[in-house]
Design a protein around this motif. Structure first.
Motif, short mmCIF file in Angstrom:
data_model
loop_
_atom_site.label_atom_id
_atom_site.label_comp_id
_atom_site.label_asym_id
_atom_site.label_seq_id
_atom_site.Cartn_x
_atom_site.Cartn_y
_atom_site.Cartn_z
N GLY A 155 -9.11 0.01 5.29
CA GLY A 155 -10.18 0.72 4.64
C GLY A 155 -9.77 1.53 3.43
N GLY A 156 -8.48 1.51 3.10
CA GLY A 156 -8.01 2.29 1.97
C GLY A 156 -7.84 3.75 2.33
N GLY A 157 -7.51 4.57 1.34
CA GLY A 157 -7.39 5.99 1.57
C GLY A 157 -6.04 6.39 2.15
N LYS A 182 0.95 1.47 5.15
CA LYS A 182 1.63 0.49 4.31
C LYS A 182 2.91 1.00 3.69
CE LYS A 182 -2.31 -2.40 2.95
NZ LYS A 182 -3.12 -2.87 1.80
N TYR A 183 2.84 2.22 3.17
CA TYR A 183 3.99 2.73 2.42
C TYR A 183 4.82 3.72 3.22
CZ TYR A 183 1.50 0.63 -1.46
OH TYR A 183 0.86 -0.26 -2.28
N ARG A 240 7.33 0.75 5.88
CA ARG A 240 8.56 0.83 5.08
C ARG A 240 9.52 1.90 5.60
NH1 ARG A 240 6.62 -0.05 -1.23
NH2 ARG A 240 5.31 -1.89 -0.84
N PHE A 241 9.19 2.43 6.78
CA PHE A 241 10.04 3.43 7.41
C PHE A 241 10.27 4.64 6.49
CE2 PHE A 241 11.21 -0.76 9.08
CZ PHE A 241 10.96 -0.58 10.43
N ARG A 242 9.22 5.02 5.78
CA ARG A 242 9.29 6.17 4.88
C ARG A 242 8.60 7.35 5.57
NH1 ARG A 242 9.77 5.42 -0.61
NH2 ARG A 242 9.63 7.70 -0.63
N MET A 280 4.67 9.40 5.18
CA MET A 280 3.76 9.71 6.29
C MET A 280 3.53 11.21 6.40
SD MET A 280 4.60 7.03 9.36
CE MET A 280 6.33 7.47 9.52
N LEU A 281 4.60 12.00 6.25
CA LEU A 281 4.45 13.44 6.31
C LEU A 281 3.62 13.96 5.13
CD1 LEU A 281 8.01 14.58 7.46
CD2 LEU A 281 5.89 14.56 8.80
N GLY A 282 3.81 13.34 3.97
CA GLY A 282 3.04 13.73 2.80
C GLY A 282 1.55 13.51 3.01
N CYS A 283 1.20 12.35 3.60
CA CYS A 283 -0.20 12.06 3.89
C CYS A 283 -0.75 13.05 4.91
CB CYS A 283 -0.33 10.63 4.44
SG CYS A 283 0.03 9.34 3.22
#
Length: 205
Positions: free
Chosen positions: A151-153, A160-161, A165-167, A171-174
């Motif tokens: 759905g985006g956002g 996805k990112y 990608r194990f980043r 995830m914490l930023g989101c």
């Protein structure tokens, strides 16, 4: 995505909540059969998990916006999921209005329309604002979930990112952005509700 969905939910949820109140037994426009139908639809809508609802209304989403992927497509299930919630929020807020004010308006010969728009809604405004803030916060959570399935956002970005990608930082930023948005909506809702709350002014008089 959330702002458009919130506006549509408010436009549909406010009349729904008003109908739930005025068509109930003892209401301004008593229609028990219609009230039961509306109440049942609202209860069913609130009981369906959002992720299941998204899949269930795929044909409707495709019919309305021509696609089932992206932020535009996500608005459809967001609106469908939140309208019953908003309807109950409005209903609860209107039921908190002092019945004496309604009776006084009826005694003065006010029409049902004037009672709704000049008594019920203005008196319930602080509660309506707080309830709307709660609905928007729920929509933020729904939108993140919608992003996880295309759905985006923020949800899409985190999956996805971040996850794929194990980043962990992504995830914490989101998560931080989502928390900030929630706090901002809650603060704004409380501030507006306090501004519209006239009970303190009445008690001081």
């Amino acid at each position: 995505m959330t702002s458009v969905a919130s506006a549509l939910v408010l436009l549909a949820g406010l009349p729904l909540g008003v109908l739930l109140v005025v068509t109930d037994r003892g209401g301004l426009w008593e229609r028990p059969a219609l009230n039961r139908v509306l109440g049942t639809l609202v209860n069913v809508g609130r009981s369906i998990p959002f992720i299941i609802l998204m899949v269930a209304i795929v044909p409707l989403t495709r019919l309305l916006v021509g696609t089932t992927i992206g932020t535009t497509a996500a608005i459809v299930p967001l609106v469908v999921a939140a309208i019953p919630f908003m309807g109950r929020v409005v209903e609860q807020s209107l039921r908190e209005v002092d019945a004496g004010l309604v009776e006084a308006a009826i005694a003065m010969g006010s029409t049902h329309r004037r009672i709704v728009f000049q008594v019920l809604i203005p008196e319930a405004l602080p509660s309506l604002v707080r309830g709307t803030a709660l609905v928007i916060i729920s929509l933020l959570g729904y939108s993140a979930m919608a992003g996880a399935v295309g759905g985006g956002g923020l949800g899409d970005l985190a999956v996805k990112y971040g996850y794929m990608r194990f980043r962990t930082d992504v995830m914490l930023g989101c998560l931080v952005v989502l928390l900030v948005l929630v706090q901002l909506v809650q603060w704004l809702g409380d501030a507006l509700a306090s501004r519209f709350d006239h009970t303190g002014a009445r008690s001081s008089r």
